[in-house]
Design a protein around this motif. Structure first.
Motif, PDB file in Angstrom:
ATOM      1  N   GLN A   1       0.828  -1.210   0.000  1.00 26.92           N
ATOM      2  CA  GLN A   1       0.000   0.000   0.000  1.00 26.92           C
ATOM      3  C   GLN A   1       0.859   1.256   0.000  1.00 26.92           C
ATOM      4  OE1 GLN A   1      -2.377  -0.736   3.481  1.00 26.92           O
ATOM      5  NE2 GLN A   1      -4.015  -1.758   2.335  1.00 26.92           N
ATOM      6  N   ARG A   2       1.948   1.214   0.755  1.00 26.70           N
ATOM      7  CA  ARG A   2       2.840   2.375   0.827  1.00 26.70           C
ATOM      8  C   ARG A   2       3.488   2.652  -0.525  1.00 26.70           C
ATOM      9  NH1 ARG A   2       8.132   3.123   1.342  1.00 26.70           N
ATOM     10  NH2 ARG A   2       8.483   0.881   1.556  1.00 26.70           N
ATOM     11  N   VAL A   3       4.018   1.592  -1.165  1.00 30.80           N
ATOM     12  CA  VAL A   3       4.677   1.779  -2.461  1.00 30.80           C
ATOM     13  C   VAL A   3       3.659   2.178  -3.527  1.00 30.80           C
ATOM     14  CG1 VAL A   3       5.949   0.603  -4.303  1.00 30.80           C
ATOM     15  CG2 VAL A   3       6.577   0.222  -1.913  1.00 30.80           C
ATOM     16  N   LEU A   4       2.490   1.536  -3.520  1.00 29.48           N
ATOM     17  CA  LEU A   4       1.479   1.874  -4.524  1.00 29.48           C
ATOM     18  C   LEU A   4       1.050   3.333  -4.393  1.00 29.48           C
ATOM     19  CD1 LEU A   4      -0.279   0.830  -6.844  1.00 29.48           C
ATOM     20  CD2 LEU A   4      -2.030   0.250  -5.148  1.00 29.48           C
ATOM     21  N   ALA A   5       0.950   3.831  -3.168  1.00 27.05           N
ATOM     22  CA  ALA A   5       0.572   5.229  -2.967  1.00 27.05           C
ATOM     23  C   ALA A   5       1.616   6.160  -3.576  1.00 27.05           C
ATOM     24  CB  ALA A   5       0.402   5.517  -1.475  1.00 27.05           C
ATOM     25  N   MET A   6       2.901   5.837  -3.415  1.00 29.39           N
ATOM     26  CA  MET A   6       3.964   6.641  -4.023  1.00 29.39           C
ATOM     27  C   MET A   6       3.836   6.658  -5.539  1.00 29.39           C
ATOM     28  SD  MET A   6       7.186   5.232  -1.757  1.00 29.39           S
ATOM     29  CE  MET A   6       8.363   5.852  -2.946  1.00 29.39           C
ATOM     30  N   VAL A   7       3.643   5.476  -6.101  1.00 31.02           N
ATOM     31  CA  VAL A   7       3.586   5.352  -7.562  1.00 31.02           C
ATOM     32  C   VAL A   7       2.378   6.088  -8.120  1.00 31.02           C
ATOM     33  CG1 VAL A   7       3.358   3.710  -9.474  1.00 31.02           C
ATOM     34  CG2 VAL A   7       4.855   3.172  -7.537  1.00 31.02           C
ATOM     35  N   MET A   8       1.224   5.903  -7.486  1.00 29.76           N
ATOM     36  CA  MET A   8       0.009   6.548  -7.975  1.00 29.76           C
ATOM     37  C   MET A   8       0.070   8.074  -7.847  1.00 29.76           C
ATOM     38  SD  MET A   8      -1.932   4.411  -9.372  1.00 29.76           S
ATOM     39  CE  MET A   8      -0.508   3.443  -9.882  1.00 29.76           C
ATOM     40  N   HIS A   9       0.708   8.561  -6.795  1.00 23.05           N
ATOM     41  CA  HIS A   9       0.869  10.005  -6.637  1.00 23.05           C
ATOM     42  C   HIS A   9       1.647  10.578  -7.815  1.00 23.05           C
ATOM     43  CE1 HIS A   9       2.551  13.793  -5.075  1.00 23.05           C
ATOM     44  NE2 HIS A   9       1.464  13.844  -4.340  1.00 23.05           N
ATOM     45  N   ALA A  10       2.726   9.907  -8.208  1.00 26.55           N
ATOM     46  CA  ALA A  10       3.545  10.383  -9.321  1.00 26.55           C
ATOM     47  C   ALA A  10       2.795  10.265 -10.646  1.00 26.55           C
ATOM     48  CB  ALA A  10       4.863   9.609  -9.377  1.00 26.55           C
TER      49      ALA A  10
END
Length: 311
Positions: free
Chosen positions: A227-236
Motif C-alpha cells: 500500500q505504501r509503495v502503490l501510494a507513491m507510484v500513484m501520486h507520481a
C-alpha cells in the motif's frame, strides 16, 4: 513527410526498434498492418542498419502486386532523435553513440526513410488504432517503460517542440521522495512511476510476477508495504496526468508501455487516485481526466504502425 490528417496514401513500411527486438510492418494505403516480421535486436551501428534494411526488404516482399512498391519507410527508435535529419544518438541498449540512420538506410533501400522517437511513433499508432481517420484534437500517449515519456499528436501531427524535447515529462523534478535520477536531477517523475522504478521499489514479487500487477493485488489484500509503495507510484502518475491534462487538454490519454499491460486494474487504481484529488478540487473534477484514459491496444505494434504513418 509528417503524419497527415488522413492516413490514405501509398504503401509504407514501419520499423520499431526496441532493446531486445526489431519489428517491421507492411502498412497498406488504408493505414492497416497487413504483414509483419521481427528479429532479435543486435548491438552496434552496422548490425542495426543491416537488420533494419533486411527487415524492410523482407516485409515488402509480402506485396502481392508486383507493380506496387514501397513509397517510404518510417523508423521508430529510442534514444535522441533528430526527426528532421534522421540522426540518432545515445541508444544505450544497442550500443549506438551516433548514427545517421535515416540517410544510411535510405541509401541502401532507395526510398526516403523518416526516423522518429519511439514514443512519438507509438502515439501516432495509438491515435490511428483508437480513432481511425479522425485526427481532430490532441492525443497523448503516456509510455510507462524503462523511463517515462509522452508522445503528443495534434491534428495528426507529432508535436516535437523547438529542440525535440516535447513530452519529456519523466524528467520533471517534482516528486517529493527526491530519488536520484541518472539525468543528474533528484525527484524526477520517472524515478517513481516508470517500469524500471516500480521494479526497484517493489522487488518482492511472488512467483516471478511482473511488479505492477503484483503490487496492486497485494495492496488490495491489505499488505501495508504494498500500500505504501502503490501510494507513491500513484501520486507520481497522477502528477504526470495532471501535467498532460492541463498542458495539452487532450482528447484522449493513452496508457502504454510495460506497466500498462497490467490492464484494467492499472486504470482503476489511477482513477481512484484522481478521484481523491477531485474531491477537494472542483477545477480538477471538471477536467474529468479519468474519463479520458485508454489502454494502448496490445494486439498491434503501435510503434511500427506509427512509424510508417509518419514516413
Amino acid at each position: 513527410m509528417n503524419a497527415q490528417t488522413t492516413y490514405a496514401g501509398p504503401w509504407r513500411v514501419g520499423v520499431d526498434i526496441g532493446g531486445t527486438k526489431i519489428e517491421a510492418a507492411l502498412v497498406s494505403p488504408a493505414g492497416e498492418i497487413v504483414a509483419s516480421e521481427r528479429v532479435p535486436a543486435r548491438p552496434g551501428n552496422e548490425a542495426v542498419l543491416d537488420d533494419v534494411t533486411a527487415l524492410v526488404r523482407s516485409v515488402a516482399g509480402h506485396l502481392g502486386d508486383p507493380k506496387s512498391s514501397i513509397a517510404a519507410v518510417g523508423v521508430g527508435t529510442p534514444g535522441q532523435v533528430d526527426s528532421a535529419t534522421g540522426h540518432i544518438a545515445h541508444v544505450v541498449n544497442l550500443g549506438i553513440e551516433e548514427l545517421e540512420l535515416g540517410a544510411l538506410a535510405g541509401e541502401r533501400l532507395g526510398v526516403p526513410v523518416h526516423v522518429e522517437n519511439d514514443v512519438n511513433a507509438a502515439a501516432v499508432g495509438a491515435a490511428r488504432a483508437l480513432c481511425g481517420n479522425d485526427t481532430s484534437g490532441t492525443i497523448v500517449c503516456l509510455n510507462f517503460g524503462t523511463g517515462l515519456a509522452a508522445g503528443v499528436v495534434t491534428e495528426g501531427r507529432v508535436v516535437h517542440g523547438f529542440s525535440g524535447a516535447a513530452g519529456e515529462i519523466g524528467h520533471v523534478p517534482v516528486d517529493p521522495n527526491r530519488f536520484p535520477c541518472p539525468c543528474g536531477q533528484r525527484g524526477c517523475l520517472e524515478t517513481v512511476c516508470s517500469g524500471a522504478s516500480v521494479a526497484r521499489l517493489w522487488p518482492r514479487t511472488i512467483d516471478g510476477r511482473p511488479p505492477m500487477p503484483d503490487l496492486i493485488d497485494r495492496a488490495r489484500a491489505g499488505e501495508f508495504a504494498a500500500q505504501r509503495v502503490l501510494a507513491m507510484v500513484m501520486h507520481a502518475i497522477a502528477d504526470a496526468l495532471q501535467m498532460i491534462g492541463q498542458a495539452y487538454d487532450p482528447r484522449l490519454i493513452v496508457l502504454g508501455g510495460g506497466m500498462a499491460k497490467t490492464g484494467d486494474p492499472f486504470v482503476q487504481v489511477i482513477r481512484e487516485e484522481l478521484h481523491e484529488r477531485e474531491a477537494d478540487c472542483p477545477f480538477l473534477a471538471g477536467l474529468k481526466l479519468g474519463e479520458r484514459l485508454r489502454l494502448a491496444p496490445v494486439d498491434i505494434n503501435l510503434g511500427a504502425l506509427g512509424a510508417a504513418l509518419c514516413a
